[in-house]
Design a protein around this motif. Structure first.
Motif, mmCIF file in Angstrom:
data_model
loop_
_atom_site.group_PDB
_atom_site.id
_atom_site.type_symbol
_atom_site.label_atom_id
_atom_site.label_comp_id
_atom_site.label_asym_id
_atom_site.label_seq_id
_atom_site.Cartn_x
_atom_site.Cartn_y
_atom_site.Cartn_z
ATOM 1 N N LYS A 41 0.823 -1.212 0.000
ATOM 2 C CA LYS A 41 0.000 0.000 0.000
ATOM 3 C C LYS A 41 0.858 1.264 0.000
ATOM 4 O O LYS A 41 0.497 2.270 -0.642
ATOM 5 C CB LYS A 41 -0.946 -0.015 1.195
ATOM 6 C CG LYS A 41 -2.039 -1.062 1.094
ATOM 7 C CD LYS A 41 -3.189 -0.794 2.044
ATOM 8 C CE LYS A 41 -2.748 -0.913 3.486
ATOM 9 N NZ LYS A 41 -3.883 -0.697 4.418
ATOM 10 N N THR A 42 1.985 1.237 0.694
ATOM 11 C CA THR A 42 2.853 2.416 0.735
ATOM 12 C C THR A 42 3.414 2.732 -0.645
ATOM 13 O O THR A 42 3.352 3.875 -1.127
ATOM 14 C CB THR A 42 4.012 2.183 1.718
ATOM 15 O OG1 THR A 42 3.477 1.917 3.016
ATOM 16 C CG2 THR A 42 4.922 3.392 1.775
ATOM 17 N N SER A 80 0.568 3.602 -3.184
ATOM 18 C CA SER A 80 -0.004 4.930 -2.915
ATOM 19 C C SER A 80 0.878 6.025 -3.511
ATOM 20 O O SER A 80 0.375 6.999 -4.100
ATOM 21 C CB SER A 80 -0.165 5.145 -1.414
ATOM 22 O OG SER A 80 -1.096 4.241 -0.878
ATOM 23 N N ARG A 81 2.178 5.876 -3.358
ATOM 24 C CA ARG A 81 3.093 6.866 -3.943
ATOM 25 C C ARG A 81 3.046 6.838 -5.469
ATOM 26 O O ARG A 81 3.043 7.893 -6.118
ATOM 27 C CB ARG A 81 4.516 6.593 -3.453
ATOM 28 C CG ARG A 81 4.704 6.835 -1.952
ATOM 29 C CD ARG A 81 6.106 6.464 -1.501
ATOM 30 N NE ARG A 81 6.274 6.678 -0.068
ATOM 31 C CZ ARG A 81 7.375 6.369 0.607
ATOM 32 N NH1 ARG A 81 8.415 5.824 -0.034
ATOM 33 N NH2 ARG A 81 7.447 6.598 1.899
ATOM 34 N N SER A 97 0.537 5.866 -7.259
ATOM 35 C CA SER A 97 -0.761 6.401 -7.671
ATOM 36 C C SER A 97 -0.771 7.923 -7.643
ATOM 37 O O SER A 97 -1.375 8.571 -8.514
ATOM 38 C CB SER A 97 -1.858 5.849 -6.758
ATOM 39 O OG SER A 97 -3.118 6.336 -7.135
ATOM 40 N N ALA A 98 -0.083 8.497 -6.651
ATOM 41 C CA ALA A 98 -0.010 9.958 -6.577
ATOM 42 C C ALA A 98 0.838 10.526 -7.715
ATOM 43 O O ALA A 98 0.545 11.608 -8.241
ATOM 44 C CB ALA A 98 0.573 10.380 -5.231
ATOM 45 N N ALA A 119 -3.998 2.083 -9.937
ATOM 46 C CA ALA A 119 -5.181 2.322 -9.096
ATOM 47 C C ALA A 119 -5.881 1.013 -8.749
ATOM 48 O O ALA A 119 -6.326 0.809 -7.609
ATOM 49 C CB ALA A 119 -6.145 3.267 -9.805
ATOM 50 N N LEU A 166 -3.766 -0.855 -6.138
ATOM 51 C CA LEU A 166 -3.918 -0.235 -4.820
ATOM 52 C C LEU A 166 -5.251 -0.607 -4.183
ATOM 53 O O LEU A 166 -5.319 -0.908 -2.978
ATOM 54 C CB LEU A 166 -3.789 1.284 -4.940
ATOM 55 C CG LEU A 166 -3.977 2.079 -3.640
ATOM 56 C CD1 LEU A 166 -2.952 1.655 -2.604
ATOM 57 C CD2 LEU A 166 -3.893 3.580 -3.924
ATOM 58 N N LYS A 167 -6.309 -0.622 -4.980
ATOM 59 C CA LYS A 167 -7.625 -0.983 -4.464
ATOM 60 C C LYS A 167 -7.654 -2.444 -3.998
ATOM 61 O O LYS A 167 -8.210 -2.755 -2.939
ATOM 62 C CB LYS A 167 -8.682 -0.772 -5.552
ATOM 63 C CG LYS A 167 -10.109 -1.072 -5.093
ATOM 64 C CD LYS A 167 -11.112 -0.819 -6.208
ATOM 65 C CE LYS A 167 -12.522 -1.133 -5.738
ATOM 66 N NZ LYS A 167 -13.517 -0.902 -6.824
ATOM 67 N N THR A 171 -5.703 -2.801 -0.775
ATOM 68 C CA THR A 171 -6.398 -2.111 0.318
ATOM 69 C C THR A 171 -7.576 -2.928 0.821
ATOM 70 O O THR A 171 -7.749 -3.117 2.030
ATOM 71 C CB THR A 171 -6.878 -0.726 -0.148
ATOM 72 O OG1 THR A 171 -5.762 0.060 -0.562
ATOM 73 C CG2 THR A 171 -7.607 -0.009 0.982
#
Length: 660
Positions: free
Chosen positions: A524-525, A528-529, A531-532, A541, A544-545, A548
């Motif tokens: 996730k870490t 998330s980066r 994805s940003a 995305a 990540l989903k 999560t």
């Protein structure tokens, strides 16, 4: 290895026996289990004392005239060590294959220890039904929309019941899969060599076969598909041992293992065929100790699927429970069942472990596949049979691409090499493995074919969408037929074969580390980066989903639980057949969850609970609206929230209502 296997069989049998006995007495609680545990400890100590007792053997020597010259005494210790020599284990794991298996086992344990169990079906009905039984202190037919809580086998549930009761946590339940996983290599080697596979070949595969993706992923899980594999192997192994040992104890353990096999999962019933072929010719040995044999047979009946079958007949009039299962669970067309299951097994087991095209395939597969395949399978199988995942998960994967591809290549190369496809002669086998006596070659051939007939019977009967994981106990008994012959001994010496075996192990590590169920990397870490940095990248995305949602599976409705008054000790739950209530039980032992249906009379609900959690998906399935149900039941809406329980279903609405 054998003492550990025997110990696991007795632990499993004790857990099932204690569960049913305490349920019958209405004492499925801590005092009841304490009494049963004390009785089991006393029995075990008495058994060990008897096995370690010493016997004086008098030895006399005489001279030529018959006069006794000396009398000697020896003490004979008939006990056996439960645990193997640690130095021997360390020496064994210096070699590459055992070392990799050990490294994978360590990673599995770490993953199971740091991640809370997230197997969805395990939390939804297996853990859920155990919590129901413990809260009422006995087994009972649960009033619920989730029929799986009632008609399914109870093997792993009875093992998990005392752990849940005494620890109040699900964190340690993965050990019920992890410990049997460690026993697999020794059992595989023993069975393979007894059925005619060369010892050198069996030694290679005893470490490779357990690296199948379903075994790796479920070894740190609370799933129950690979869990019975050790019972299947033990049943056949002890039955084969009885041919040479002529010991009734081997037959007793074989009978017990076979009972536990079907007591864990009814889909394992066809696997009794190879076991029956092995055990029937040596059954007369049981007459020697009939006084012990009869209680063992009674115990085997109690720990098998028989109690559940009797209860299914009582409540449903159907021993299997298929009368209340989903469409496709009971195959209507055996020919379609055999062909369809064969297709699904080959497709899913040879699917690459990384499948970024899974989303596109799931949407378009039914449209692009030939009609002569889609039409009969759609009519006979469960919906979603064409679905695949981007990564192997414990809910979906089978033995997987690595082991399947290597097995296929080895089989073809063994035939091309020129080795005859036959069982090795006892003379050759005894040279390669002098400590093991083997079955007659002609009889071995019959046992080798029997698991394939069992798989055929499975395919004729069921239309479930994930046969690749459901037949997990079959894989190890199917493999020997593909590995017999002198050609296999030649190809495992080739450099290319060792490179392929190394590739299988590399893929095993990748699958285990990347697994969404228990990732061993900061998924996730990192995602998330990424994805940003790349907001328009749909693959990132999606990943990540997935990670999560999987990370929240152990407590998917925490937001709903937080809306309930903390002092409420009993809460109602109205969901679909696949909705989970595990979050509402937390903290375990402090709250009870009662299931209801939308059609239940409001007075019945009001008498038992004040607060009820209602799933929005359930309202949709029943073509009902919340306002209409509230008006009919006289309840009032307290709060509304949203939660994603399953990725395939997306965000769902959940309502907390109060009965006035």
């Amino acid at each position: 290895m054998r003492p550990c296997v025997r110990l696991w069989l007795w632990i499993s049998a004790f857990a099932s026996l204690a569960g049913w006995a305490l349920s019958a007495a209405g004492e499925l609680n801590r005092p009841g289990y304490a009494v049963c545990l004390g009785a089991a400890v006393i029995f075990f100590l008495l058994l060990r004392w008897k096995k370690h007792s010493t016997f004086n053997i008098q030895h006399r020597t005489t001279n030529e005239g018959g006069r006794i010259e000396n009398i000697g005494h020896w003490k004979l210790n008939v006990g056996c060590s439960l645990f193997p020599n640690p130095k021997k284990i360390l020496r064994r794991f210096r070699r590459p294959l055992p070392f990799c298996f050990g490294a994978l086992a360590v990673l599995i344990f770490v993953g199971g220890a740091i991640h809370a169990p997230g197997n969805y079906t395990g939390l939804t009905y297996r853990t859920g039904r155990v919590l129901q039984w413990l809260s009422h202190e006995h087994w009972f037919w649960i009033h619920t929309a989730d029929f799986r809580m009632n008609d399914r086998a109870c093997g792993i549930e009875w093992l998990s019941a005392p752990m849940l009761l005494f620890t109040g946590s699900t964190r340690g339940l993965f050990l019920l899969n992890f410990l049997p996983f460690l026993l697999l290599p020794g059992l595989i080697f023993s069975i393979f060599t007894r059925l005619g596979v060369r010892a050198r070949v069996a030694w290679q595969w005893m470490w490779l076969l357990p690296t199948g993706y379903d075994f790796l992923l479920q070894a740190g899980s609370i799933a129950n598909d690979t869990f019975p594999a050790v019972y299947a192997l033990a049943a056949v192994d002890f039955a084969a041992r009885a041919w040479s040992s002529r010991r009734t104890a081997d037959l007793w353990h074989s009978i017990l293992a076979a009972a536990l096999l079907v007591g864990a999962k009814a889909s394992n019933l066809p696997l009794l065929l190879p076991w029956a072929i092995l055990i029937f010719p040596v059954m007369p040995l049981l007459r020697k100790k009939i006084a012990v044999t009869l209680p063992i047979i009674l115990l085997a009946a109690l720990v098998s699927f028989l109690p559940t079958a009797i209860l299914n007949i009582h409540y449903l009039g159907d021993w299997s429970g298929l009368s209340i299962e989903h469409k496709g669970m009971d195959m209507k067309n055996p020919v379609v069942g055999v062909c369809g299951n064969a297709l699904l097994l080959m497709f899913n087991n040879f699917l690459p472990p990384l499948s970024p095209f899974a989303g596109w395939w799931n949407l378009n597969a039914l449209a692009i596949l030939p009609h002569f395949i889609v039409a009969p399978m759609s009519a006979n199988f469960e919906q979603g049979f064409q679905s695949i995942g981007e990564l192997p998960t414990e809910d979906w994967t089978g033995i997987g691409f690595g082991v399947s591809a290597l097995m296929l290549v080895s089989f073809i190369a063994g035939r091309v090499t020129g080795g005859k496809w036959q069982v090795a002669s006892p003379e050759k086998l005894s040279v390669m493995s002098p400590v093991t006596r083997h079955l007659p070659p002609a009889f071995s051939r019959l046992v080798l074919v029997a698991p394939w007939i069992a798989l055929l019977a499975y395919g004729m009967k069921t239309g479930m969408v994930t046969p690749q994981r459901l037949v997990a106990p079959y894989y190890f008994l199917l493999a020997p037929l593909l590995l017999i012959g002198a050609g296999q001994s030649q190809i495992i010496r080739r450099c290319w074969w060792h490179l392929l075996a190394g590739g299988v192990l590399v893929l095993a590590f990748v699958v285990l580390i990347l697994s969404p169920d228990r990732p061993l990397w900061p998924a996730k870490t990192i995602l998330s980066r990424l994805s940003a940095q790349h907001p328009g990248q749909r693959q990132i995305a999606r990943a990540l989903k997935v990670y999560t949602v999987y990370s929240e599976r152990s407590d998917p409705l925490a937001c709903v639980r937080n809306l309930l008054p903390p002092e409420i000790q009993t809460v109602g739950f109205i969901g679909t057949t696949d909705d989970t209530d595990i979050s509402l039980w937390r903290p375990f032992g402090g709250r009870r969850v009662e299931h209801f249906l939308l059609t239940d009379p409001p007075e019945q609900i009001r008498q038992q609970v004040q607060y009820v959690v209602v799933g929005g998906e359930n309202l949709k399935e029943q073509d009902a609206t919340l306002d209409a149900w509230l008006q009919k039941s006289g309840a009032e809406l307290v709060a509304t929230t949203n939660a994603t329980v399953k990725i395939s279903e997306g965000l769902q609405s959940w309502y907390v209502v109060r009965f006035k």
